[in-house]
Design an enzyme around this catalytic site. Structure first.
Site, PDB file in Angstrom:
ATOM      1  N   SER A  37       6.491   0.687   2.021  1.00  0.00           N
ATOM      2  CA  SER A  37       6.042  -0.299   1.044  1.00  0.00           C
ATOM      3  C   SER A  37       5.353   0.374  -0.137  1.00  0.00           C
ATOM      4  O   SER A  37       4.607   1.334   0.010  1.00  0.00           O
ATOM      5  CB  SER A  37       5.068  -1.264   1.722  1.00  0.00           C
ATOM      6  OG  SER A  37       4.538  -2.172   0.787  1.00  0.00           O
ATOM      7  N   LYS A  61       7.472  -4.297  -1.241  1.00  0.00           N
ATOM      8  CA  LYS A  61       6.188  -4.116  -1.914  1.00  0.00           C
ATOM      9  C   LYS A  61       5.118  -5.039  -1.342  1.00  0.00           C
ATOM     10  O   LYS A  61       5.387  -6.203  -1.043  1.00  0.00           O
ATOM     11  CB  LYS A  61       6.372  -4.382  -3.406  1.00  0.00           C
ATOM     12  CG  LYS A  61       5.193  -3.969  -4.261  1.00  0.00           C
ATOM     13  CD  LYS A  61       5.595  -3.983  -5.717  1.00  0.00           C
ATOM     14  CE  LYS A  61       4.427  -3.571  -6.610  1.00  0.00           C
ATOM     15  NZ  LYS A  61       3.900  -2.245  -6.300  1.00  0.00           N
ATOM     16  N   ASN A  85      -2.545   7.447  -6.053  1.00  0.00           N
ATOM     17  CA  ASN A  85      -2.252   6.219  -6.775  1.00  0.00           C
ATOM     18  C   ASN A  85      -3.343   5.186  -6.521  1.00  0.00           C
ATOM     19  O   ASN A  85      -3.946   5.144  -5.448  1.00  0.00           O
ATOM     20  CB  ASN A  85      -0.879   5.666  -6.380  1.00  0.00           C
ATOM     21  CG  ASN A  85      -0.945   4.765  -5.165  1.00  0.00           C
ATOM     22  OD1 ASN A  85      -1.215   3.575  -5.275  1.00  0.00           O
ATOM     23  ND2 ASN A  85      -0.702   5.344  -3.977  1.00  0.00           N
ATOM     24  N   LEU A  89      -2.103  -3.134  -5.704  1.00  0.00           N
ATOM     25  CA  LEU A  89      -1.301  -4.236  -5.136  1.00  0.00           C
ATOM     26  C   LEU A  89      -0.654  -5.112  -6.208  1.00  0.00           C
ATOM     27  O   LEU A  89      -0.609  -6.338  -6.089  1.00  0.00           O
ATOM     28  CB  LEU A  89      -2.154  -5.107  -4.205  1.00  0.00           C
ATOM     29  CG  LEU A  89      -2.647  -4.439  -2.923  1.00  0.00           C
ATOM     30  CD1 LEU A  89      -3.575  -5.375  -2.162  1.00  0.00           C
ATOM     31  CD2 LEU A  89      -1.482  -4.028  -2.041  1.00  0.00           C
ATOM     32  N   ASN A 144      -0.788  -5.054   6.142  1.00  0.00           N
ATOM     33  CA  ASN A 144      -1.587  -3.950   5.621  1.00  0.00           C
ATOM     34  C   ASN A 144      -3.067  -4.326   5.681  1.00  0.00           C
ATOM     35  O   ASN A 144      -3.537  -5.156   4.904  1.00  0.00           O
ATOM     36  CB  ASN A 144      -1.161  -3.657   4.180  1.00  0.00           C
ATOM     37  CG  ASN A 144      -2.015  -2.598   3.527  1.00  0.00           C
ATOM     38  OD1 ASN A 144      -2.785  -1.902   4.182  1.00  0.00           O
ATOM     39  ND2 ASN A 144      -1.891  -2.469   2.218  1.00  0.00           N
ATOM     40  N   CYS A 147      -6.884  -3.277   2.845  1.00  0.00           N
ATOM     41  CA  CYS A 147      -7.392  -3.912   1.636  1.00  0.00           C
ATOM     42  C   CYS A 147      -8.858  -4.299   1.795  1.00  0.00           C
ATOM     43  O   CYS A 147      -9.337  -4.471   2.914  1.00  0.00           O
ATOM     44  CB  CYS A 147      -6.581  -5.178   1.339  1.00  0.00           C
ATOM     45  SG  CYS A 147      -4.853  -4.848   1.039  1.00  0.00           S
ATOM     46  N   LYS A 182      -0.493  -2.168   9.799  1.00  0.00           N
ATOM     47  CA  LYS A 182      -0.514  -0.874   9.114  1.00  0.00           C
ATOM     48  C   LYS A 182      -1.952  -0.432   8.931  1.00  0.00           C
ATOM     49  O   LYS A 182      -2.749  -1.103   8.258  1.00  0.00           O
ATOM     50  CB  LYS A 182       0.197  -0.967   7.768  1.00  0.00           C
ATOM     51  CG  LYS A 182       0.370   0.398   7.093  1.00  0.00           C
ATOM     52  CD  LYS A 182       1.302   0.315   5.898  1.00  0.00           C
ATOM     53  CE  LYS A 182       1.597   1.696   5.331  1.00  0.00           C
ATOM     54  NZ  LYS A 182       2.540   1.645   4.200  1.00  0.00           N
ATOM     55  N   THR A 210      -2.425   5.656   3.008  1.00  0.00           N
ATOM     56  CA  THR A 210      -2.873   6.817   2.238  1.00  0.00           C
ATOM     57  C   THR A 210      -4.301   7.245   2.582  1.00  0.00           C
ATOM     58  O   THR A 210      -5.136   6.435   2.980  1.00  0.00           O
ATOM     59  CB  THR A 210      -2.806   6.516   0.736  1.00  0.00           C
ATOM     60  OG1 THR A 210      -3.541   5.315   0.478  1.00  0.00           O
ATOM     61  CG2 THR A 210      -1.378   6.343   0.280  1.00  0.00           C
ATOM     62  N   GLY A 260       3.851   8.984   6.278  1.00  0.00           N
ATOM     63  CA  GLY A 260       2.909   9.923   5.686  1.00  0.00           C
ATOM     64  C   GLY A 260       3.495  11.298   5.473  1.00  0.00           C
ATOM     65  O   GLY A 260       3.630  12.071   6.416  1.00  0.00           O
TER      66      GLY A 260
END
Length: 319
Positions: A37, A61, A85, A89, A144, A147, A182, A210, A260
């Site tokens: 993603s 995404k 990066n 989002l 995910n 966040c 994730k 990340t 990764g």
């Protein structure tokens, strides 16, 4: 006269084709290669480069309830063997994804897709996952939890076993499809968080997201990206990802998608030996739009060199 029967009888037996297929929570993938993603858009961005049906699947995404413009620019910084990066989002929102992106995707991608969902509250996660669960082209929901958690003072849901479990339970209560959580690697104990997700009903784990990184413009004496810090990805993080995949795969009974720093077919095999059932390719797609395709095409020869007949046989083979 050529004796065709003699030639046929004495021709060396052909080696069976390499079996690259894997099963991910009941979903059969032709191969384990899955663009990650945030590096593959909603598929449309790559369709002009090659037929993306060569992939096992891809994770689209990160999608939130409302449309997001993302962070201010600059939000990308190059690093040795990687990149940072802080895109923030950027996405059109769940309504636009369902009304526009998925119908368009259906015209050129003929396999189940992985839906990556992000959120800023438990309620937002549940809302978006319930909506996307109804879409027939979605095979797996990837949640995910890296966040910011508004309710708990801005920390990431994924850094706390309790918060990660809370999101997992909320999403599982409103979905029917497999849910993969994730996880962030920016934690002290990745295993305790993965176990909490498993106990809360997760069908699988995806890791790693990340690492937190930063670059400084030494001439101008300020951070390179506007957000100061961002997510560090690329080949440099691969050993960390392999280690965490190994730890979680040994500790949990649910499948793991590894992610990764994957850049080659041999990386895919290494991550599968550590315990991954499928392997996501992230930053490599941004450096080379053909990266995932090239990895898929290189896998059979790499399997032959290593004496591997079926990729499913090597999952978690390292003790």
């Amino acid at each position: 006269m050529v004796n065709k029967q003699f030639i046929a009888q004495n021709r060396p037996a052909e080696k069976p084709a390499a079996d690259m297929s894997v099963s991910l929570s009941g979903l059969r993938l032709d191969n384990p290669v899955v663009p990650a993603s945030g590096t593959f858009g909603y598929g449309n961005e790559f369709r002009d480069f090659y037929d993306i049906n060569i992939l096992g699947s891809f994770s689209f995404k990160g999608t939130t309830r409302d449309a997001r413009f993302g962070n201010p620019t600059p939000r990308i910084a190059e690093c040795t063997a990687g990149m940072i990066n802080a895109v923030g989002l950027q996405n059109p929102g769940i309504d636009a994804v369902i009304a526009e992106e998925l119908p368009r995707l259906k015209t050129f991608f003929h396999k189940p897709v992985i839906a990556n969902i992000s959120g800023f509250s438990v309620e937002e996660y549940a809302y978006c996952c319930e909506r996307i669960d109804r879409e027939p082209q979605v095979g797996i929901i990837e949640v995910n939890v890296s966040c910011p958690n508004v309710r708990h003072g801005g920390m990431s849901f994924g850094t706390s076993p309790e918060c990660a479990a809370e999101v997992t339970r909320a999403v599982k209560a409103v979905t029917t499809k497999p849910v993969y959580i994730k996880l962030s690697p920016n934690v002290t104990d990745i295993v305790s968080i993965a176990r909490a997700c498993e106990e809360a009903g997760a069908d699988g784990i995806c890791l790693i997201n990340t690492l937190l990184g930063m670059r400084i413009d030494v001439r101008n004496r300020k951070a390179v990206i506007a957000n100061t810090m961002g997510g560090f990805s690329g080949a440099a993080v691969f050993p960390v990802a392999v280690r965490m995949v190994y730890q979680v795969a040994k500790a949990c009974k649910i499948p793991v998608m590894g992610c990764g720093g994957v850049t080659t077919a041999r990386d895919v095999i290494e991550m599968m030996m550590a315990g991954a059932t499928a392997v996501q390719v992230g930053a490599a797609n941004l450096a080379n739009p053909y990266a995932s395709k090239e990895i898929v095409e290189a896998l059979p020869a790499e399997m032959q060199r290593l004496g591997i007949g079926r990729l499913s046989d090597i999952i978690g083979i390292v003790e």
